[in-house]
Design a protein around this motif. Structure first.
Motif, mmCIF file in Angstrom:
data_model
loop_
_atom_site.group_PDB
_atom_site.id
_atom_site.type_symbol
_atom_site.label_atom_id
_atom_site.label_comp_id
_atom_site.label_asym_id
_atom_site.label_seq_id
_atom_site.Cartn_x
_atom_site.Cartn_y
_atom_site.Cartn_z
ATOM 1 N N ASN A 138 28.397 36.358 41.755
ATOM 2 C CA ASN A 138 28.230 37.672 41.158
ATOM 3 C C ASN A 138 28.196 37.531 39.643
ATOM 4 O O ASN A 138 28.699 36.554 39.088
ATOM 5 N N PRO A 139 27.628 38.505 38.936
ATOM 6 C CA PRO A 139 27.676 38.473 37.474
ATOM 7 C C PRO A 139 29.121 38.466 36.993
ATOM 8 O O PRO A 139 30.020 38.987 37.661
ATOM 9 N N ALA A 140 29.347 37.864 35.838
ATOM 10 C CA ALA A 140 30.699 37.791 35.278
ATOM 11 C C ALA A 140 31.239 39.197 35.008
ATOM 12 O O ALA A 140 30.502 40.092 34.567
ATOM 13 N N LEU A 141 32.525 39.374 35.286
ATOM 14 C CA LEU A 141 33.206 40.621 34.952
ATOM 15 C C LEU A 141 33.759 40.480 33.539
ATOM 16 O O LEU A 141 34.521 39.563 33.261
ATOM 17 N N ILE A 142 33.368 41.383 32.642
ATOM 18 C CA ILE A 142 33.766 41.306 31.232
ATOM 19 C C ILE A 142 34.748 42.434 30.916
ATOM 20 O O ILE A 142 34.443 43.610 31.133
ATOM 21 N N ILE A 143 35.917 42.063 30.421
ATOM 22 C CA ILE A 143 36.959 43.027 30.061
ATOM 23 C C ILE A 143 37.158 42.958 28.547
ATOM 24 O O ILE A 143 37.466 41.896 27.995
ATOM 25 N N THR A 144 36.977 44.083 27.873
ATOM 26 C CA THR A 144 37.084 44.101 26.406
ATOM 27 C C THR A 144 38.352 44.778 25.919
ATOM 28 O O THR A 144 38.613 44.790 24.708
ATOM 29 N N ARG A 145 39.143 45.333 26.811
ATOM 30 C CA ARG A 145 40.393 45.983 26.429
ATOM 31 C C ARG A 145 41.574 45.103 26.818
ATOM 32 O O ARG A 145 41.472 44.286 27.742
ATOM 33 N N PRO A 146 42.719 45.250 26.152
ATOM 34 C CA PRO A 146 43.892 44.457 26.518
ATOM 35 C C PRO A 146 44.288 44.672 27.975
ATOM 36 O O PRO A 146 44.170 45.786 28.510
ATOM 37 N N VAL A 147 44.745 43.611 28.622
ATOM 38 C CA VAL A 147 45.263 43.696 29.990
ATOM 39 C C VAL A 147 46.782 43.767 29.867
ATOM 40 O O VAL A 147 47.422 42.788 29.462
ATOM 41 N N ARG A 148 47.337 44.924 30.198
ATOM 42 C CA ARG A 148 48.747 45.187 29.941
ATOM 43 C C ARG A 148 49.661 44.647 31.041
ATOM 44 O O ARG A 148 49.213 44.314 32.140
ATOM 45 N N THR A 149 50.939 44.597 30.748
ATOM 46 C CA THR A 149 51.951 44.162 31.714
ATOM 47 C C THR A 149 51.848 44.984 32.993
ATOM 48 O O THR A 149 51.770 46.212 32.948
ATOM 49 N N GLY A 150 51.819 44.304 34.136
ATOM 50 C CA GLY A 150 51.738 44.976 35.420
ATOM 51 C C GLY A 150 50.325 45.218 35.909
ATOM 52 O O GLY A 150 50.125 45.554 37.081
ATOM 53 N N GLN A 151 49.319 45.032 35.048
ATOM 54 C CA GLN A 151 47.933 45.214 35.461
ATOM 55 C C GLN A 151 47.388 43.934 36.086
ATOM 56 O O GLN A 151 47.789 42.828 35.725
ATOM 57 N N GLN A 152 46.451 44.110 37.033
ATOM 58 C CA GLN A 152 45.790 42.977 37.680
ATOM 59 C C GLN A 152 44.281 43.190 37.616
ATOM 60 O O GLN A 152 43.791 44.276 37.908
ATOM 61 N N VAL A 153 43.556 42.156 37.218
ATOM 62 C CA VAL A 153 42.098 42.193 37.175
ATOM 63 C C VAL A 153 41.569 41.076 38.061
ATOM 64 O O VAL A 153 41.981 39.917 37.917
ATOM 65 N N TYR A 154 40.659 41.417 38.982
ATOM 66 C CA TYR A 154 40.113 40.426 39.911
ATOM 67 C C TYR A 154 38.587 40.429 39.826
ATOM 68 O O TYR A 154 37.950 41.459 40.063
ATOM 69 N N ALA A 155 38.008 39.296 39.499
ATOM 70 C CA ALA A 155 36.559 39.118 39.495
ATOM 71 C C ALA A 155 36.162 38.473 40.815
ATOM 72 O O ALA A 155 36.230 37.257 40.977
ATOM 73 N N ARG A 156 35.759 39.300 41.765
ATOM 74 C CA ARG A 156 35.402 38.800 43.094
ATOM 75 C C ARG A 156 34.018 38.149 43.058
ATOM 76 O O ARG A 156 33.044 38.739 42.622
#
Length: 250
Positions: A138-156
């Motif tokens: 899949n195309p890359a998942l791009i995150i431009t904002r801070p990832v805060r404590t307790g947050q989860q980001v998954y690039a499937r």
């Protein structure tokens, strides 16, 4: 006008790659497995949620009954995991799995290993996955904002690129590579579905935990000065997790 049935194609046989993870238990004691699964992936939704599994009996010394296997299947469902097949083991183990409703896969089936199926030590756990089935990225998942404590980001199915701070207690997961162009202070798990070639890159290594294809290491204060807060990468050298400074970045 009547159409002859021979003129109509009612079905086709097509070759498809298996998208199945291998779950390798050393026991079918559901109490022990429930505790271990809870510690590993938690009780809520997680990055493997919805995955199909094949129970791999190669590390299982006991001969289960169909009731034992069904109990494990039901336990896995509580963790949003779906056992659909079995592989490995002996004839009696496979017979019990077949009676429990699982498909028995031959040794040529392509599987990847589920993270956390085996352990070496509290600081580093090792899983030896088979080469993952080739799949379109899949195309890359791009995150431009801070990832805060307790947050989860998954690039499937692809890479994850983060251009902002990843706080302590945050979690990054990708089936491919993870790139963090900012301080990485949380957890980074690349190659989540068994890609042993995946890597983690960051311009400022301060991670709590890093993982490649299920081989993970907790860092805490164990990083040397040559790596801590420096541009670094994480990759697998066979079954060993390597963390090293990126050259030519200073």
């Amino acid at each position: 006008m009547n159409t002859r049935s021979s003129d109509i194609t009612l079905f086709e046989f097509k070759s498809v790659g298996l998208n199945v993870l291998s779950f390798v238990p050393v026991t079918l004691d559901t109490t022990q497995l429930e505790t271990a699964l809870g510690e590993k992936i938690g009780r809520g939704q997680h990055f493997l949620s919805g995955s199909q599994l094949a129970l791999d009996f190669d590390a299982l010394p006991e001969i289960p009954t169909a009731i034992d296997v069904k109990a494990v299947i039901m336990l896995l469902q509580q963790f949003y995991l779906h056992a659909v097949a079995c592989k490995g083991g002996n004839t009696a183990q496979q017979a019990a799995a077949r009676e429990a409703g699982l498909i028995v896969l031959d040794s040529d089936s392509i599987l990847t290993s589920a993270p956390g199926a085996a352990a070496n030590s509290p600081a580093e756990e090792v899983v030896t996955p088979a080469p993952a089935a080739a799949a379109e990225r899949n195309p890359a998942l791009i995150i431009t904002r801070p990832v805060r404590t307790g947050q989860q980001v998954y690039a499937r199915g692809g890479d994850l690129i983060v251009t902002a701070l990843v706080s302590a207690g945050a979690e990054l997961i990708a089936d491919g590579n993870i790139h963090v162009y900012a301080p990485l202070r949380g957890r980074a798990l690349a190659g989540a579905r068994g890609d042993t070639m995946a890597r983690v890159f960051t311009t400022c290594m301060e991670a709590e935990l890093v993982s490649i294809a299920g081989v993970y290491r907790t860092l805490d204060d164990s990083l040397p000065a040559s790596i801590r807060s420096k541009p670094s990468q994480v990759y697998l050298d066979q079954d060993k997790l390597v963390i090293e400074a990126l050259q030519g970045t200073n």
